[in-house]
Scaffold this motif. Structure first.
Motif, short mmCIF file in Angstrom:
data_model
loop_
_atom_site.label_atom_id
_atom_site.label_comp_id
_atom_site.label_asym_id
_atom_site.label_seq_id
_atom_site.Cartn_x
_atom_site.Cartn_y
_atom_site.Cartn_z
N PHE A 130 16.21 26.39 26.86
CA PHE A 130 16.88 25.30 27.57
C PHE A 130 18.24 25.79 28.09
N TYR A 131 18.80 25.06 29.06
CA TYR A 131 20.08 25.43 29.67
C TYR A 131 21.22 24.64 29.03
N LEU A 132 22.38 25.30 28.92
CA LEU A 132 23.58 24.66 28.38
C LEU A 132 24.64 24.56 29.47
N VAL A 133 25.30 23.40 29.55
CA VAL A 133 26.36 23.17 30.53
C VAL A 133 27.50 22.40 29.88
N VAL A 134 28.66 22.38 30.56
CA VAL A 134 29.83 21.66 30.08
C VAL A 134 30.13 20.52 31.06
N THR A 135 30.26 19.29 30.54
CA THR A 135 30.58 18.16 31.40
C THR A 135 32.08 18.11 31.67
#
Length: 401
Positions: A130-135
């Motif tokens: 899965f992909y990880l991102v920062v809001t």
């Protein structure tokens, strides 16, 4: 007779070793998590899980009054505790094996993500793809509430959008759990993650009204790259700097750039492929870095008149100008990271370790504080235009008053 008994005994032993379905879980007993997010709220973890609603996702039953996904939220002193607390409101146990996106808000990433990653990498239900991102400017919970078009489930939209943006628009990059863990454990490179923002009207974005008309009032948009020092967020790269970072890393698959014309307009270039090589060297006991970047592109459009692309000299002039512009941009992003962030996100330390392992062993403890901010880099860009399109002449050359 003895042979028959021996075979029978072997058969019985093998049968006992078969696990069967002792640990089975029926599909109607599970809540399939497609996205999850963690916020840091008053010293506790707030876990938000976006779960697909099976009846609304099925083709024959979609389009009803119920949303295609639901969001469960709970808080706890640990993420694992928060996940179990969700069972107080969810009729099914959350199943994370089909997770596509994992979001973390700025407060969480500035606190440190190592504890979060330990759970994600240790729990057998989490697959590392899965992909990880920062809001940015919003919590993970708020972001996961936004309804999206094209893709019925918002998590699928986020996953597909990041994947295609990574392939054709260089400022965004798709980072999986394995990649992030490798960067965190590397002594010569610090990690980066793509930022995610909510644009437009958030209140409407949380309702079905957001997807009922041609114009969508609220969108989820990827923007910039988050810079980490070890496991903590320390700053951001803007769009221009993010493109430069990915060129230096050599992982730009496709993108768009331009060269200003001498009079007015632009020559638009499509980047087809890139390749970057780094090599460290020691000069008078000081480290230096040679960076060679090879880029191939096509001319996508010409907005200026008087440009004859049938002449090889004209094409070569465009290549040289593009090489000069890119060299300046790359020098600018390196200088910005050295002066503002002071962490090696490019992997220069790794390159030095490969070429001079003994020197790296002496420098690695002081690399980010002493050596990296003062590292001298030598950038060489080789840009080649492979095709000029189906015509060499621009329509602007034929326009007459």
């Amino acid at each position: 007779m003895k042979r028959i008994l021996a075979l029978l005994l072997i058969h019985i032993v093998i049968t006992l070793l078969l696990s069967g379905c002792w640990n089975r879980r029926e599909l109607n007993e599970l809540a399939i998590a497609v996205a999850a997010g963690v916020d840091w709220v008053d010293g506790r973890y707030r876990l938000s899980v976006q779960v697909a609603v099976p009846g609304q996702v099925a083709a024959k039953r979609s389009g009803g009054p119920q949303a295609p996904a639901t969001l469960y939220t709970a808080e706890g002193d640990t993420i694992f505790e928060a996940a179990r607390r969700i069972t107080q409101i969810s009729p099914r146990k959350i199943y994370f094996s089909h997770l596509r996106m994992f979001l973390m808000d700025e407060a969480m990433t500035r606190e440190g993500i190592a504890k979060v990653l330990d759970l994600l990498s240790r729990d057998h239900e989490f697959r590392p793809d899965f992909y990880l991102v920062v809001t940015r400017g919003a919590t993970a919970e708020e972001t996961l509430k936004i309804m999206t078009t094209m893709e019925t489930i918002p998590a699928n939209k986020l996953y597909d959008s990041l994947q295609i943006s990574d392939q054709v628009w260089s400022p965004s990059m798709a980072v999986t759990l394995d990649q992030l863990m490798n960067d965190l454990t590397s002594s010569g490179k610090h990690p980066v993650l793509t930022g995610l923002v909510i644009t437009g009207n958030r209140d409407i974005g949380e309702t079905k009204k957001n997807v009922e008309n041609i114009y969508t009032p609220s969108h989820l948009k990827y923007s910039g790259l988050a810079v980490f020092k070890l496991d903590k967020l320390i700053g951001w790269l803007n769009e221009k700097d993010s493109r430069g970072y990915r060129l230096i890393r050599g992982d730009v698959k496709s993108s768009v750039d331009f060269i200003p014309c001498r009079n007015e307009g632009k020559v638009i270039l499509e980047t087809l492929r890139t390749d970057a090589k780094m090599k460290g060297r020691i000069v008078q006991s000081r480290p230096e870095m040679d960076i060679t970047i090879n880029i191939e592109g096509n001319i996508a459009a010409v907005e200026c008149s008087g440009l004859d692309l049938s002449q090889p000299a004209t094409v070569r002039d465009l290549e040289v100008e593009m090489e000069e512009r890119l060299t300046q941009n790359l020098e600018s992003v390196i200088n910005k990271v050295q002066t503002e962030h002071k962490v090696d996100i490019f992997g220069f330390g790794e390159a030095l370790r490969r070429s001079h392992p003994k020197a790296w062993k002496e420098m690695k403890e002081d690399w980010n504080d002493r050596y990296f901010p003062n590292l001298q880099t030598h950038i060489h860009v080789d840009y080649r235009i492979r095709r000029t399109g189906t015509t060499n002449d621009s329509i602007l050359n034929d326009l007459k008053e």
